[in-house]
Design an enzyme around this catalytic site. Structure first.
Site, short mmCIF file in Angstrom:
data_model
loop_
_atom_site.label_atom_id
_atom_site.label_comp_id
_atom_site.label_asym_id
_atom_site.label_seq_id
_atom_site.Cartn_x
_atom_site.Cartn_y
_atom_site.Cartn_z
N ASN A 13 0.94 -1.19 0.08
CA ASN A 13 0.00 -0.10 0.00
C ASN A 13 0.83 1.38 -0.03
OD1 ASN A 13 -1.78 1.95 0.51
ND2 ASN A 13 -2.15 1.49 2.56
N LYS A 15 0.16 4.20 -0.10
CA LYS A 15 -0.59 5.35 0.38
C LYS A 15 -0.12 6.63 -0.63
CE LYS A 15 0.05 3.22 4.71
NZ LYS A 15 0.13 3.13 6.17
N GLU A 107 -6.54 4.55 8.05
CA GLU A 107 -6.35 6.03 7.51
C GLU A 107 -7.65 6.86 7.20
OE1 GLU A 107 -2.74 5.51 5.49
OE2 GLU A 107 -1.83 4.95 7.56
N GLY A 188 2.57 2.41 10.74
CA GLY A 188 3.29 3.71 10.55
C GLY A 188 4.19 3.91 11.69
N SER A 228 3.51 -1.93 10.28
CA SER A 228 4.90 -1.91 10.64
C SER A 228 5.38 -3.19 10.06
CB SER A 228 5.52 -1.48 11.72
OG SER A 228 5.01 -0.05 12.15
P1 PGA Z 1 2.85 0.55 7.78
O1 PGA Z 1 1.57 0.49 7.02
O2 PGA Z 1 3.49 -0.84 7.13
O3 PGA Z 1 3.45 1.62 7.11
O4 PGA Z 1 2.67 0.20 9.03
C1 PGA Z 1 0.70 -0.72 6.88
C2 PGA Z 1 -0.51 -0.25 6.23
O5 PGA Z 1 -1.06 1.12 6.67
O6 PGA Z 1 -1.32 -1.00 5.49
#
Ligand code: PGA
Length: 277
Positions: A13, A15, A107, A188, A228
């Site tokens: 993802n 984002k 999010e 995140g 993460s």
């Molecule tokens: P991240 O995001 O790996 O940066 O923690 C995961 C996600 O939001 O799908």
């Protein structure tokens, strides 16, 4: 059904990162470095980068169920197929651009107040358009600390799945519907959940799917972990029989990380294939 028959999926993802000018190059690099048997790979760039990524990975038709190609996914989709919804993108519009969608990401729950009911409609409209869909669920830190994680996730799954029948959601496609367990406090933050905790939630999700009447008790719905995920911790999740892959955020923008994550997931895929043989 034994768990080894479930596919292994690694979805990235991106984002709100990349532009149409650089997304194709990143996708091409990741695709070339993640050719691992048995791992279904999905890249989810911003809407404006879908065409560039599609072209870079040779089109959404590359989303072969055997995982031989990289599939393209959208990070969100509108809950209606068409209409007066300024700025929105519908599931039918994604034809030729993407074969997957993500719905219910935390999010979006946080930033635009998406509810389970709305997310359920996004799931239904995605599946009606033939898009494979990853539904995200996960508790807040305070909810986990209060011992309510299972209760919260159960409520999210039920709320999001109320708008369509299990048969319509699965629609005979082993990759048609997947759930990503993403504890909000792990997204995140660099603070991932423990594999055992993710496995406990995955088991609870499958119990919910059983209660909702999913075919085969929901045993064939892939459940991913997200939050993460990195090359340094992917093994902890892939070691859990109830976890079928990862939804990767920050690390999915790094080819080295994606190469290592998919390679590790490939070991699980190979072990499952061997168990099936
Ligand atoms: P991240 O995001 O790996 O940066 O923690 C995961 C996600 O939001 O799908």
């Amino acid at each position: 059904m034994i768990r080894s028959m479930r596919p292994v999926i690694v979805a990235g993802n991106w984002k709100m990162h990349t532009t149409p000018a650089d997304a194709g190059e990143l996708a091409r690099t990741i695709a070339a470095r993640t050719c691992v048997d048995g791992v279904v790979r999905v890249l989810c760039p911003p809407f404006v980068c879908l065409a560039a990524v599609r072209d870079a990975v040779a089109g959404p038709d590359a989303a072969a169920p055997d995982g031989s190609g990289v599939a393209v996914g959208a990070q969100d989709v509108h809950h209606e197929p068409a209409g007066a919804f300024t700025g929105a993108v519908s599931a039918p519009m994604l034809a030729g651009l993407a074969t997957w969608t993500i719905v219910g990401h935390s999010e979006r729950r946080r930033d635009v107040c998406e509810t389970d009911e709305l997310i359920g409609r996004k799931l239904a409209t995605s599946r009606a358009a033939g898009l494979r869909t990853i539904l995200c669920v996960g508790e807040q830190l305070a909810e986990r600390e209060a011992g309510r994680a299972i209760q919260v996730v159960d409520g999210q799954v039920r709320g999001c799945l109320a708008a369509a029948t299990p048969e319509a959601i699965v629609a005979g496609d082993t990759l048609g519907f997947a759930i990503a367990y993403e504890p909000v406090w792990a997204i995140g933050t660099g603070r991932n959940a423990r594999g055992a905790d993710a496995a406990e939630i995955a088991a609870a999700i499958r119990a919910t799917l059983t209660a909702l009447g999913f075919p085969n008790g929901g045993e064939d719905v892939p459940i991913l972990y997200g939050g993460s995920v990195a090359s340094s911790n992917i093994d902890e999740f892939m070691a859990e029989p109830s976890i079928d892959g990862a939804l990767v955020g920050g690390a999915s923008l790094k080819p080295d990380e994606m190469a290592a994550i998919v390679a590790r997931a490939g070991l699980t895929a190979a072990a499952r294939a061997a168990a099936d043989a």
